[in-house]
Scaffold this active site. Structure first.
Site, mmCIF file in Angstrom:
data_model
loop_
_atom_site.group_PDB
_atom_site.id
_atom_site.type_symbol
_atom_site.label_atom_id
_atom_site.label_comp_id
_atom_site.label_asym_id
_atom_site.label_seq_id
_atom_site.Cartn_x
_atom_site.Cartn_y
_atom_site.Cartn_z
ATOM 1 N N THR A 1 0.810 -1.217 0.000
ATOM 2 C CA THR A 1 0.000 0.000 0.000
ATOM 3 C C THR A 1 0.846 1.270 0.000
ATOM 4 O O THR A 1 0.315 2.360 -0.166
ATOM 5 C CB THR A 1 -0.934 0.032 1.234
ATOM 6 O OG1 THR A 1 -0.114 -0.081 2.407
ATOM 7 C CG2 THR A 1 -1.923 -1.124 1.203
ATOM 8 N N THR B 1 4.167 3.892 -1.149
ATOM 9 C CA THR B 1 4.524 4.554 -2.398
ATOM 10 C C THR B 1 5.214 3.605 -3.359
ATOM 11 O O THR B 1 4.860 3.520 -4.547
ATOM 12 C CB THR B 1 5.457 5.746 -2.093
ATOM 13 O OG1 THR B 1 4.767 6.639 -1.220
ATOM 14 C CG2 THR B 1 5.821 6.483 -3.368
ATOM 15 N N SER C 1 -4.041 -2.858 7.446
ATOM 16 C CA SER C 1 -4.603 -3.078 6.110
ATOM 17 C C SER C 1 -5.013 -4.520 5.878
ATOM 18 O O SER C 1 -5.862 -4.798 5.019
ATOM 19 C CB SER C 1 -3.558 -2.696 5.051
ATOM 20 O OG SER C 1 -3.223 -1.345 5.155
ATOM 21 N N ASP D 1 8.982 -0.174 4.548
ATOM 22 C CA ASP D 1 9.751 0.868 5.199
ATOM 23 C C ASP D 1 10.916 0.242 5.953
ATOM 24 O O ASP D 1 10.830 -0.888 6.444
ATOM 25 C CB ASP D 1 8.864 1.630 6.195
ATOM 26 C CG ASP D 1 7.911 2.572 5.481
ATOM 27 O OD1 ASP D 1 8.167 2.919 4.309
ATOM 28 O OD2 ASP D 1 6.907 2.957 6.097
ATOM 29 N N CYS E 1 17.849 5.606 -4.567
ATOM 30 C CA CYS E 1 17.481 6.189 -5.860
ATOM 31 C C CYS E 1 18.556 7.122 -6.418
ATOM 32 O O CYS E 1 18.844 7.108 -7.619
ATOM 33 C CB CYS E 1 16.146 6.928 -5.732
ATOM 34 S SG CYS E 1 15.985 7.918 -4.235
ATOM 35 N N HIS F 1 14.921 12.617 -10.008
ATOM 36 C CA HIS F 1 16.048 13.272 -9.340
ATOM 37 C C HIS F 1 17.027 13.768 -10.401
ATOM 38 O O HIS F 1 17.429 13.026 -11.292
ATOM 39 C CB HIS F 1 16.793 12.281 -8.446
ATOM 40 C CG HIS F 1 16.031 11.821 -7.240
ATOM 41 N ND1 HIS F 1 14.817 12.324 -6.871
ATOM 42 C CD2 HIS F 1 16.351 10.886 -6.289
ATOM 43 C CE1 HIS F 1 14.410 11.728 -5.757
ATOM 44 N NE2 HIS F 1 15.303 10.847 -5.399
#
Lengths: 368, 368, 368, 368
Positions: free
Chosen positions: B18, B20, B46, B91, B159, B257
């Site tokens: 759920t 990002t 969830s 996370d 990233c 980015h």
């Protein structure tokens, strides 16, 4: 303290008065202790109108009452003969001719345009750095025949250059020559004037190129940080070659240029981060020593918090007249790296011209 | 071509479905040629809900039809035993334990979290760079008792690191070791997840600090660009020491980015800008050679225009699976400088995990 | 003029001092002619720290020197007994209990929270509109046993309501009852406090819903524009029913709510646009007549230019203490339509509380 | 289904091909089932260049391969004689003359410009609303001498009008005439073309005025929702007078206009919110019945969530070809209010012209 009696007023003119920088001149001079806006110059299209009708005012404060109905003139010297100081916020495409004509009419011009920055007889002065370069003015006057008595041109630097050279000057004063310097800029849209950057180009975006900006930063830094040779020429930092490499980008920010800076000192071992912070805080340029009213209390304000400076929170500190530095730390490739914030419209433009004029008055170069 | 028969489907699970990155996994896998989303895992809050009720969907495309009513499970291995591949968008605060448990249950985990990136037995793989590091998987399995048959963890990089190392790898392949590299990042807000960056912090602003980001870039680059020592250890680019210095900033951009990069090669004289452009264009990593369906056509797309790449215009090129480079030019301090754009949510996150899994299948490391 | 001697200082306390509204209270009071910030209250987490360490300061001006090292207290009345006025910027979830306790301790509370706005004994006062409602304070005090001598609670309105009711009040004064009013708001992100709106939700976006906001606007308007019945009850504009319909949206703007307003007068024929402009300009509320130092010169500033007011250009005019109106024109469905701009953090929040307190002092309701 | 054989291709030309709308035509037609971009027209400055050199491409997808090297022509009919359909994305200042010349050359022009919208013989068609107005084309042709055989002009509506009239048409079909309608728009910057809105004008701002926009919305709505009188004239909704009042604002959003709409039906009692939602969902316009390939599946998509539609999340749904509606609820002043989102560049511009052409082909008005 500054050599202007408390009750003495100094008439100033503003060229390009309706433009972005011109508006900022007017806003900044609204409560100046001795400069009084006396004459406004703009394009033929604006000439003859009261200022409030000629301008598309974009500042957050309203047009100062004393200026609202002032008549806008064409940019001809005849309308500015009563001005001891003329500030120019003209666009580069017309600044060369007009500023030259004003100087030839024996007027003292403080210009924010780039036209004369590379002129070998015109000083390029960041007021928190190299006001000593005003010493070349007599030579500049003598080039005219007959020699000028009062007229001259002084330029101030590109906004991004201004942000970088203030801490660099502080560090060279403390630790000797800097050998190399790498800068990435994150520049605000107001740096491009009005209408400037189309919103479709910069919303939710970064533009990694600003025409001519990197070249300006790399060249202007040498002229500003360099000295004056015995023959009166700018030495371009000749004694200790300084290499500057800039990468300039535009970001979606209204005002305030952020710059990441890394540098290597000639001196080995180099100073550490705390020494650098101390030197930046200890730096007091001549404009501050002279008590110039538009000079900031801190030429360089050093932040301790990890996430500062930030343009939105810090660009108006000291009315945008100083430079903010944060995140001073070691660099894994060069010696030291940090972040600089400069208000591109204030100390990066109009405020620089104003302080330059204040210093020139203090030194007797502008004759009242 | 990839060793998956045209009609073969591979069940995959998604942890943190759920969030990002989890949402991006789902969007990217919607039309994948052989991966089929089979199981979704999220927090207890969830679990038990159909996906469309559990998620606060923030992608521009609607939730894929096949996923809308899929039940969300807790992140326990028992619900994922039918999945040949498990993608983790968890996370960092929970990823360590959960991913460890999944590996212990003999599941193949491809993680976007940072928890195992520094583990000496877990490869940190940017799929356009160092898929050769998958060779350490047998050793990783053997550390368990009894040794795992199918389970392992592969991580992909931060990233920002991802954006930089792809061109660096291309250049090292062409010109030998890079000696030093300086990077300034201008990172999008989506890199911070949801709710992530408060709008009051980043509107009309730049935040010149992202916690832990510079350290990650400086360290991860060494692990990724380095080799594998004879004993199976990551050598951290030991043969030719590489110094990396990063300055990371957050800018008001949604996705993509931007990074300004400057570097110095060990080899003297160094290659010039045109040689660098040619080498970047010629670079074909293993994932492309293997025909991985999520790999881009151009690992590095080189722009000729002065003002590209730009995040808004270029971040979706090749579905965000490649890296864009522009403004390759000489650097006055190091040798070469250029601008990189990386889609932080695609090749900078979910797409990396997906291609890593495709390569692992192609190499027979994931057992179908 | 205001009944506070030039040299008299009035101690004030601030509840919720570290929050968005609390910070604005502190910024606005920094140079107040007689209010002196004497005590600060915040959550247990902040209590015991000097203010500069407790707060995540987000204002453009630095923390006032006098406040930097002021100790933050818990929000208990005992620490505020020396304060003649207590301003509350508390969040709604704690404001009810705390403000009630402060009133019970016989303290005068001016609250920006919504908790008591619907209380039938607490006035809901927009200082440029209905300061006459302070007349209910004696009744409010008498409800306690024993009756309070000094304590009471006065609330101010929701920021969007405030923007609309000021011109509505001006028009009702000039032209009699308004029959119906339709409002669409374009609200700034600062209205949601900090951290408030995630950047991922509002960048390049509009959110067409703000929880509870439309209901507040539709209800509060009636209480504010209504009168006081003979029995001391608020009559909710009962004499001439007023229907209000609001549509509230959030837009990517930092500060300043824009509202499009259309209305129908009871009176036929209705006034025309020029009469409306004249009436708005002629409107002088009691707070201005009393010479309250924080009241604006123009309660309603009427723009003539077609493209004003704009939040970025007009929100700081008069320190955000007035309301700007522009584009007054005929409406094809109702009678008149126009655009309103209100600074949601100043007159829409902290400035309202401050002027309310100034009026209460002027009227002798706050006992010094 | 549409009367174009599966293998039949239809040549189309694009006028104003390098502009904002022209680029969107090209992007949308890249994978069209039967339209093939055959000729491109632009200003003299661009003529003679390959498209990729003439255009400053601003779309997120690259220029379609087939178009990159297509030569750009001047906007003269001679270069478009092979085109069965000509789409015009011309600016209003040149559209009148050029489109007239194309019609005179017997070409079928589908124009996004405003020049002919008020022409009493040119239909103003929102393809999800009033394709029945194509019936006036024979009359339009007959006005020329000799009468045209194939040529005509069809215009589509202003982007904001388009967003509003689709749900209005659906509701009139279900519940009979609407009596009055109030609209506030929050319009994206892309609606102003390129360079369009200067970033300094709209960053952190709302501009509460768009020149001529409110007048367009109020007038166009009547022409579109009205019928055709027996003599072939547009009746401007004469049978049941409809009053429209619009307030138009520009907000910092790239694409997607949000509109708050409130309306009053002639019928008493009016339908309730659920009936309105049902009617919107049940609405199938002729373009959808005909199976036009660019028509959306849902002409009106109705959201149930309180906070939708949002431009960033919903503007690309159905390739921007439909209209999104949310927050259908009762209005305290009129009957019903709701929020509309329309993709201003797709169904609000290029997509409308394309579907109009598809319908005209299906009805045999364009002769292949």
């Amino acid at each position: 303290m500054l050599r202007v009696p408390a009750d003495r007023k100094v008439n100033v003119g503003i060229l390009g008065a309706t433009g972005t920088v011109g508006q900022r001149f007017i806003a900044l001079l609204a409560d100046h202790p001795f400069f009084v806006v006396h004459a406004l110059g703009a394009s033929e299209r604006s000439a003859g109108k009261p200022y409030r009708k000629a301008v598309n005012w974009k500042q957050t404060d309203p047009i100062p009452t004393a200026i609202r109905d002032l008549l806008v003139h064409p940019c001809s010297p005849q309308f500015f003969l009563d001005c001891a100081v003329v500030f120019s916020g003209l666009d580069a495409d017309v600044a060369g001719d007009i500023e030259g004509a004003f100087r030839a009419a024996d007027l003292a011009v403080f210009s924010n345009a780039k036209s004369y920055r590379r002129d070998p007889h015109v000083p390029l002065i960041v007021p928190l750095v190299n006001t000593s370069h005003l010493s070349v003015i007599p030579q500049q006057r003598s080039l005219h025949s007959p020699p000028l008595e009062k007229g001259f041109i002084v330029t101030n630097a590109n906004c991004s250059t201004t942000g970088a050279v203030v801490p660099l000057a502080a560090l060279e004063r403390a630790f000797g020559p800097i050998e190399s310097c790498m800068i990435t800029t994150l520049q605000a849209i107001s740096g491009a004037g009005y209408p400037g950057v189309p919103s479709l180009d910069i919303f939710d975006n970064v533009v990694p190129h600003i025409s001519g900006e990197e070249e300006k930063m790399e060249w202007e830094t040498l002229k500003i940080l360099g000295g004056i040779a015995p023959d009166g020429a700018f030495d371009m930092h000749a004694a200790a070659p300084l290499r500057v490499s800039a990468a300039c980008t535009r970001v979606p920010v209204l005002e305030g240029h952020t710059e990441t800076v890394a540098l290597r000192f000639a001196r080995r071992p180099p100073p550490g981060p705390q020494q650098v912070r101390d030197a930046l805080r200890a730096y007091v340029p001549e404009a501050c020593e002279l008590g110039c009213p538009s000079a900031p209390e801190h030429a360089v304000y050093v932040h301790e918090e990890d996430d500062r400076p930030q343009p939105r929170l810090d660009r108006n500190f000291q009315r945008g007249a100083g430079v903010s530095v944060g995140r001073v730390r070691e660099c894994g490739v060069l010696d030291i790296k940090f972040v600089v914030l400069v208000n591109n419209v204030n100390i990066g433009a109009a405020t620089s011209s104003i302080i330059n004029a204040e210093v020139a008055i203090a030194k007797g170069i502008v004759q009242l």
